[in-house]
Structure formats: C-alpha cells, structure tokens
Design a protein around this motif. Structure first.
Motif, PDB file in Angstrom:
ATOM      1  N   ARG A   1       0.067 -11.847   1.068  1.00 41.52           N
ATOM      2  CA  ARG A   1      -0.792 -10.670   0.911  1.00 41.52           C
ATOM      3  C   ARG A   1      -0.587 -10.091  -0.479  1.00 41.52           C
ATOM      4  O   ARG A   1       0.414 -10.373  -1.151  1.00 41.52           O
ATOM      5  CB  ARG A   1      -0.464  -9.633   1.982  1.00 41.52           C
ATOM      6  CG  ARG A   1       0.855  -8.898   1.794  1.00 41.52           C
ATOM      7  CD  ARG A   1       1.368  -8.296   3.076  1.00 41.52           C
ATOM      8  NE  ARG A   1       2.199  -9.262   3.788  1.00 41.52           N
ATOM      9  CZ  ARG A   1       2.999  -8.916   4.798  1.00 41.52           C
ATOM     10  NH1 ARG A   1       3.042  -7.676   5.220  1.00 41.52           N
ATOM     11  NH2 ARG A   1       3.740  -9.818   5.390  1.00 41.52           N
ATOM     12  N   LEU A   2      -1.525  -9.265  -0.896  1.00 44.39           N
ATOM     13  CA  LEU A   2      -1.427  -8.602  -2.185  1.00 44.39           C
ATOM     14  C   LEU A   2      -0.387  -7.502  -2.098  1.00 44.39           C
ATOM     15  O   LEU A   2      -0.326  -6.758  -1.105  1.00 44.39           O
ATOM     16  CB  LEU A   2      -2.781  -8.025  -2.572  1.00 44.39           C
ATOM     17  CG  LEU A   2      -2.956  -7.554  -4.024  1.00 44.39           C
ATOM     18  CD1 LEU A   2      -2.841  -8.723  -4.983  1.00 44.39           C
ATOM     19  CD2 LEU A   2      -4.305  -6.861  -4.190  1.00 44.39           C
ATOM     20  N   ALA A   3       0.431  -7.385  -3.132  1.00 41.24           N
ATOM     21  CA  ALA A   3       1.513  -6.399  -3.098  1.00 41.24           C
ATOM     22  C   ALA A   3       1.789  -5.899  -4.506  1.00 41.24           C
ATOM     23  O   ALA A   3       1.246  -6.402  -5.498  1.00 41.24           O
ATOM     24  CB  ALA A   3       2.771  -7.022  -2.497  1.00 41.24           C
ATOM     25  N   TYR A   4       2.622  -4.871  -4.579  1.00 39.79           N
ATOM     26  CA  TYR A   4       3.110  -4.348  -5.857  1.00 39.79           C
ATOM     27  C   TYR A   4       4.616  -4.586  -5.952  1.00 39.79           C
ATOM     28  O   TYR A   4       5.339  -4.518  -4.949  1.00 39.79           O
ATOM     29  CB  TYR A   4       2.865  -2.844  -5.966  1.00 39.79           C
ATOM     30  CG  TYR A   4       1.460  -2.436  -6.300  1.00 39.79           C
ATOM     31  CD1 TYR A   4       0.966  -2.559  -7.601  1.00 39.79           C
ATOM     32  CD2 TYR A   4       0.625  -1.889  -5.320  1.00 39.79           C
ATOM     33  CE1 TYR A   4      -0.323  -2.163  -7.918  1.00 39.79           C
ATOM     34  CE2 TYR A   4      -0.663  -1.475  -5.623  1.00 39.79           C
ATOM     35  CZ  TYR A   4      -1.134  -1.616  -6.931  1.00 39.79           C
ATOM     36  OH  TYR A   4      -2.410  -1.212  -7.234  1.00 39.79           O
ATOM     37  N   ARG A   5       5.068  -4.828  -7.182  1.00 39.22           N
ATOM     38  CA  ARG A   5       6.503  -4.939  -7.448  1.00 39.22           C
ATOM     39  C   ARG A   5       6.896  -3.825  -8.423  1.00 39.22           C
ATOM     40  O   ARG A   5       6.324  -3.711  -9.501  1.00 39.22           O
ATOM     41  CB  ARG A   5       6.843  -6.314  -8.034  1.00 39.22           C
ATOM     42  CG  ARG A   5       8.315  -6.517  -8.334  1.00 39.22           C
ATOM     43  CD  ARG A   5       8.634  -7.981  -8.637  1.00 39.22           C
ATOM     44  NE  ARG A   5       7.806  -8.537  -9.696  1.00 39.22           N
ATOM     45  CZ  ARG A   5       7.855  -9.813 -10.089  1.00 39.22           C
ATOM     46  NH1 ARG A   5       8.652 -10.655  -9.458  1.00 39.22           N
ATOM     47  NH2 ARG A   5       7.077 -10.246 -11.062  1.00 39.22           N
ATOM     48  N   THR A   6       7.863  -3.016  -8.018  1.00 38.97           N
ATOM     49  CA  THR A   6       8.276  -1.858  -8.812  1.00 38.97           C
ATOM     50  C   THR A   6       9.792  -1.835  -8.939  1.00 38.97           C
ATOM     51  O   THR A   6      10.500  -2.072  -7.955  1.00 38.97           O
ATOM     52  CB  THR A   6       7.818  -0.542  -8.147  1.00 38.97           C
ATOM     53  OG1 THR A   6       6.430  -0.619  -7.852  1.00 38.97           O
ATOM     54  CG2 THR A   6       8.099   0.639  -9.053  1.00 38.97           C
TER      55      THR A   6
ATOM     56  N   SER B   1      19.529  -0.687  -9.878  1.00 35.79           N
ATOM     57  CA  SER B   1      18.218  -1.147 -10.330  1.00 35.79           C
ATOM     58  C   SER B   1      17.584  -1.891  -9.165  1.00 35.79           C
ATOM     59  O   SER B   1      17.809  -3.086  -8.978  1.00 35.79           O
ATOM     60  CB  SER B   1      18.344  -2.061 -11.547  1.00 35.79           C
ATOM     61  OG  SER B   1      17.078  -2.518 -11.973  1.00 35.79           O
ATOM     62  N   GLN B   2      16.818  -1.152  -8.355  1.00 39.90           N
ATOM     63  CA  GLN B   2      16.262  -1.718  -7.138  1.00 39.90           C
ATOM     64  C   GLN B   2      14.832  -2.224  -7.372  1.00 39.90           C
ATOM     65  O   GLN B   2      13.991  -1.509  -7.894  1.00 39.90           O
ATOM     66  CB  GLN B   2      16.282  -0.683  -6.013  1.00 39.90           C
ATOM     67  CG  GLN B   2      17.688  -0.264  -5.627  1.00 39.90           C
ATOM     68  CD  GLN B   2      17.718   0.547  -4.351  1.00 39.90           C
ATOM     69  OE1 GLN B   2      17.093   0.188  -3.355  1.00 39.90           O
ATOM     70  NE2 GLN B   2      18.462   1.635  -4.370  1.00 39.90           N
ATOM     71  N   LEU B   3      14.613  -3.459  -6.960  1.00 42.95           N
ATOM     72  CA  LEU B   3      13.306  -4.085  -7.075  1.00 42.95           C
ATOM     73  C   LEU B   3      12.633  -4.008  -5.712  1.00 42.95           C
ATOM     74  O   LEU B   3      13.091  -4.617  -4.748  1.00 42.95           O
ATOM     75  CB  LEU B   3      13.456  -5.538  -7.515  1.00 42.95           C
ATOM     76  CG  LEU B   3      12.184  -6.284  -7.880  1.00 42.95           C
ATOM     77  CD1 LEU B   3      11.568  -5.701  -9.135  1.00 42.95           C
ATOM     78  CD2 LEU B   3      12.485  -7.767  -8.096  1.00 42.95           C
ATOM     79  N   LEU B   4      11.554  -3.244  -5.621  1.00 44.37           N
ATOM     80  CA  LEU B   4      10.862  -3.057  -4.363  1.00 44.37           C
ATOM     81  C   LEU B   4       9.512  -3.768  -4.391  1.00 44.37           C
ATOM     82  O   LEU B   4       8.799  -3.734  -5.400  1.00 44.37           O
ATOM     83  CB  LEU B   4      10.633  -1.573  -4.062  1.00 44.37           C
ATOM     84  CG  LEU B   4      11.851  -0.778  -3.603  1.00 44.37           C
ATOM     85  CD1 LEU B   4      12.659  -0.287  -4.797  1.00 44.37           C
ATOM     86  CD2 LEU B   4      11.433   0.398  -2.737  1.00 44.37           C
ATOM     87  N   VAL B   5       9.164  -4.390  -3.281  1.00 51.22           N
ATOM     88  CA  VAL B   5       7.841  -4.973  -3.093  1.00 51.22           C
ATOM     89  C   VAL B   5       7.162  -4.178  -1.985  1.00 51.22           C
ATOM     90  O   VAL B   5       7.709  -4.026  -0.893  1.00 51.22           O
ATOM     91  CB  VAL B   5       7.920  -6.462  -2.706  1.00 51.22           C
ATOM     92  CG1 VAL B   5       6.528  -7.036  -2.503  1.00 51.22           C
ATOM     93  CG2 VAL B   5       8.671  -7.251  -3.778  1.00 51.22           C
TER      94      VAL B   5
END
Length: 542
Positions: free
Chosen positions: A176-181, A194-198
């Motif tokens: 699915r389409l998602a964002y990575r922040t 430094s947390q990488l969230l999807v």
C-alpha cells in the motif's frame, strides 16, 4: 547490548601500547583498499546495468525497477545480486530480493523479502505530507516518558526532522502507499533517538517503527584491551589516532558533549593512554583498537573491505555525554559512540561492545534485517555472533574470548554477563528455543534462539569447559550435538546473511538460508549441512 571487536594486524608502522603506548606512525598505502572499493563499485554498476533485464525475467510490473545494493561473487564465478525495488519511482519497503546467477549470467534462484505482487490502486495519498509528518511526530510524542522495554530509557524530548516521503509499504505482504518519516529526539539517559516511522498514506495508521540508533546498555571498568598495537598517522610533528590502512578509521573526543564530531585524538609522542580511566586517551585506545580489530576480522575472515565493503572506515567517538552508561552505532553518521559510564569512570569501550555494535552496520549494508519481530532477533543475534567471533579473533590476554555477551561491562552490577549464548535463558529473559511467541519478544531476547543455534553449531551440546569458562547447553529435542567449530559456523552464518537473508527473514527462513549457505560452502551431502539441519531442530526451528 549490541556489537563487538577483534584482532588487529600491525601494518607498516604502528603505535604499540605498553602501559604507556610506544611506537611509530603508520604511513600505510591505501591503494589496496582503493582497488577493492573500485572493484566493488564496478560490480554494483554491472548489476545496475542488467537490472531492467532481471526485472523483466522476474515478471515485475512496468512501474517496478531494481536498484543494486550489493554483489557477492563466489570463487567459481557464481554471482549473488542484491537489489532494492522501486515502484513508480518510490522506494518499496520489503521489496528487496537477491538474484543468484551462474557464471554465465543465467539465473538459478531468487530470494524475495516478500512475494506479493505490487499493484496499487492509486499513487495519490489521501493524507498530505505535512499532516503525515505531524501524525508521525505525534505518535512518537505519545511515547514520551514511556520506555519501550526494560533496557531502553524513555524519551524526554521529541522533534520532527525532515519531511514525510512517499514510499510503498510491502513488508507485511499487503502492499500500500505509505509515508516514511524520521523523528528525532533524546532519551532520559542521554541517548539520541532517531525513529523511522512508516504510516499509511490513507489512514495515518503507524505500520512500522524502527529506532535507528541502536544502543548497548552497560557499565565497564577501565581500559579493556590492555596493551595492544595501534596504527596511527603522522601529520607534521603530530601523531593522530587515524588509520589510513583501514579506510581512514579515526577516534574523536566529544569531551562530554552529545553532538558534533569532536576533536581527533593526537599528540606529539605517538604514545596514547596509560590504561587508566583518568587519562582520556585510554578509552580512545580501546575504541581505535576495537574498530581496527573489527575491520581485520571481516577482512581476513570473509574478504570484506570495511563495514559497507567499500573501503571506508568508521568513526569512533568517546566521552559522549555525562555519566552516560551506554554505547551505540548509528548508520547516519557511520560512527560508533561510547559513554563514560557511571560517574564518568566506567567507559563503555569494551571490545565486544564495539564488535557487536559495528556488526549492525554490516547487517544494514547487506540483508537489512528489519529491527522488529523475528527478523529483529536475527539482527541482534548476528551482532552477538560476530561480536563474539571478533573476540575470538583478537584473542587478547586482557579479554579472553568466550561465548558470554558483555561479560566485562558488568551491566547488572553483579559481575554477570549481559547474555549467554550456550543457554540464553540464564539471563532470565531470553529464549532458548523457537515458539510462536518469540516474535513478540524484545529483539534482544528473541535473539536467544539464533545465539543458542550458533553456540550449538560451533561447540555442541552438554557440559564442557572452553577457554576456562564452563558451559552447559541443552537441546529442545534432547539430541546430542558435536559441533563443527566456530570458524565454520561463522562462515555459514555470514554467507547466509550476505547471500540469502532479506529484510523480512524469520527463523524458518534463516534455517533455509543457512542450509543453502552450508551447501554452497561444504556440499549438500556434507557433515556440515547435516549439522546445520540438526542444530536448527535442536532449537525447535523446523
């Protein structure tokens, strides 16, 4: 705790530590590293050159493209091409795969992180990027004051950095389409976060959270490596803790700050440290030796030219923060960082800490094992395994090699190790054997299954004394195992990591990958292959 080190080869000029360090400066020729790095770059370029052909052969969609990440070439010319995937130009998380080819270029097999077809109904997100970034920051903000597990200090400060970038999330088999922040902050013990969230681009739901700063909690005592050789660099009348022969690896003094590069250790005598904590150079000696030993272990054992196999050396930073009882590796700065421990008198610069932590960088550069669930346990175990192997490789009198993790840093204050490879459950929390609940454990404890596997494969089951340490390793099925030796066990694990593991590898897939590796190295009818199969069964992975 996560990472470790090994033995140092003395190059053309070294600084020899003898209570107080003595020696000469290194003027090592960097040409071999440069040549190795160029060969690796050429292989990557070749893999990218055939990426479109490979994608077509795999029946990937027209919007999918492959981007080469790594290439392993066997002595017989067999190639293993590791690719990341994009969809309509967007990174696909969980889209990584390894293509195995004969020397003539024909494909024999493919290992995919996820087998699901990529077919997104739309590439238009329902949530704007700034809203997604705010939601990700809010999700992290909600964890302030709460520790994710017993070994992790709670967040005390959160700040969003960068913007939310569109990606395709496929790691769970439901693309699915998602964002990575990326959301950065600070923990209560001074560890940077430094947390990488999807997050789902339609609902804002958090799909994955990954802490990129991977830490090791503990406390150490004094200088751990004792008298060791160092390779230094002469600049005018000054000698620097910078190793040109190992990709420019260097050690810097943060002077109790928590940011910045620090100051490169240098003096006019080429004599560093005196073994006492009160001398700030002593911790730097541990760190510089640790980086060199880790480099040498991977180079001389597997032919790996640095953590990323590109000839570039890592940076070490010592004297981080105040009373900071921790150490950590960060891919973003490609650096290893050590605190000074309680009362700033117990530096965390033990050899196994360095080898473990820096091995996380190797995993990141190869299989990229997701740091959660069973793949996260395999990630942690990989660092324990190679951290242990670095210790055996170094074979220091001051730090006798063993199968104990963090035995010198005395993290619990009772003189006991942080983890035990022969029977992981002795720490009170780690798993000896696989079960359906293992993936729900903290990755430091789910790693026990693979740590136990490695010990059993290397040394066998039952009670025995190795290098002066007593072990007693049980098996799930009551079997008796003889072991094939740690060197063979490590070669099998490394080949599986670099050739067959992907970001989503779980314990069942690790069994398959290590069996393939054993077959490659020793043959499918070999005693080593049979030992790998029997040992996985002994930890209940079938």
């Amino acid at each position: 705790m996560k990472r470790k080190l090994a033995a140092v080869a003395v190059l053309s000029a070294t600084a020899l530590l003898t209570g107080v360090v003595q020696g000469v400066a290194a003027q090592a020729d960097p040409a071999p590293q440069a040549r190795g790095a160029q060969q690796h770059a050429d292989l990557i370029a070749q893999a990218n050159g055939q990426a479109a052909k490979v994608a077509h052969a795999l029946s990937l969609g027209g919007q999918e493209q492959l981007v080469a990440k790594d290439v392993v070439v066997d002595a017989d010319g067999t190639r293993h091409l590791r690719y990341e995937r994009t969809f309509a130009g967007l990174p696909v998380l969980g889209g990584d795969l390894v293509v195995h080819q004969k020397a003539d270029g024909s494909t024999t097999a493919v290992d995919k992180a996820v087998g699901a077809k990529l077919a997104l109904p739309s590439l238009t997100p329902e949530i704007a990027a700034d809203q997604a970034a705010a939601q990700a920051t809010g999700a992290v903000q909600s964890t302030v004051g709460i520790a994710a597990d017993e070994d992790e200090a709670p967040l005390t400060e959160v700040r969003q950095t960068g913007t939310a970038a569109l990606v395709v999330w496929a790691a769970d088999g439901n693309p699915r389409l998602a964002y990575r922040t990326t959301v950065e902050g600070l923990r209560a013990d001074g560890t940077p976060s430094s947390q990488l969230l999807v997050t789902d681009a339609a609902t804002g739901q958090v799909l994955s959270t990954h802490e990129q700063v991977q830490t090791a909690s503990g406390s150490g005592k004094g200088v751990f490596v004792g008298t060791v050789p160092l390779t230094t660099t002469q600049s005018g009348t000054s000698y620097q803790l910078k190793d040109a022969g190992r990709g420019g690896q260097a050690t810097y003094n943060l002077k109790n700050k928590t940011s910045g590069s620090g100051t490169l250790f240098a003096n006019s005598t080429n004599v560093f440290g005196n073994g006492l904590v009160s001398n700030q150079e002593s911790a730097a000696v541990d760190a510089q030796y640790g980086a060199a030993a880790t480099w040498d272990f991977y180079k001389n054992t597997f032919g790996r030219n640095g953590i990323k196999n590109d000839g570039v050396g890592a940076v070490s930073r010592v004297h981080y923060g105040t009373n900071y009882v921790n150490a950590f590796w960060s891919d973003s700065c490609f650096c290893m960082t050590y605190g000074d421990g309680a009362s700033n008198t117990h530096p965390l610069t033990a050899l196994d800490v360095a080898g473990h932590e820096m091995s996380h960088g190797v995993t990141s550069a190869t299989a990229g094992l997701n740091y959660s669930g069973e793949s996260g346990g395999l990630n942690e175990a990989t660092s324990d395994i190679f951290g242990t192997m670095v210790e055996w490789y170094a074979n220091l009198a001051a730090d006798k090699p063993d199968y104990l993790i963090g035995e010198q840093i005395n993290i619990n204050g009772d003189g006991k190790p942080l983890r035990y490879m022969d029977q992981p459950s002795k720490d009170g929390r780690s798993a000896d054997y696989w079960s359906s609940s293992v993936g729900g454990l903290d990755v430091h404890y789910s790693s026990g299954v693979a740590n136990h596997f490695f010990y059993l494969l290397a040394e066998g089951s039952g009670a025995k004394t190795i290098n002066g340490v007593s072990y007693n390793s049980p098996t799930y099925n009551g079997s008796t195992l003889a072991g094939i030796g740690r060197d063979k066990a490590a070669k099998i694990w490394y080949r599986a990591l670099t050739t067959y593991f992907t970001s989503t590898t779980n314990y069942a897939a690790a069994r398959t990958g290590t069996l393939k590796a054993a077959a490659d190295l020793y043959g499918a009818t070999s005693a080593e292959y049979a030992a790998v199969a029997a040992t996985w069964s002994a930890v209940n992975v079938k």
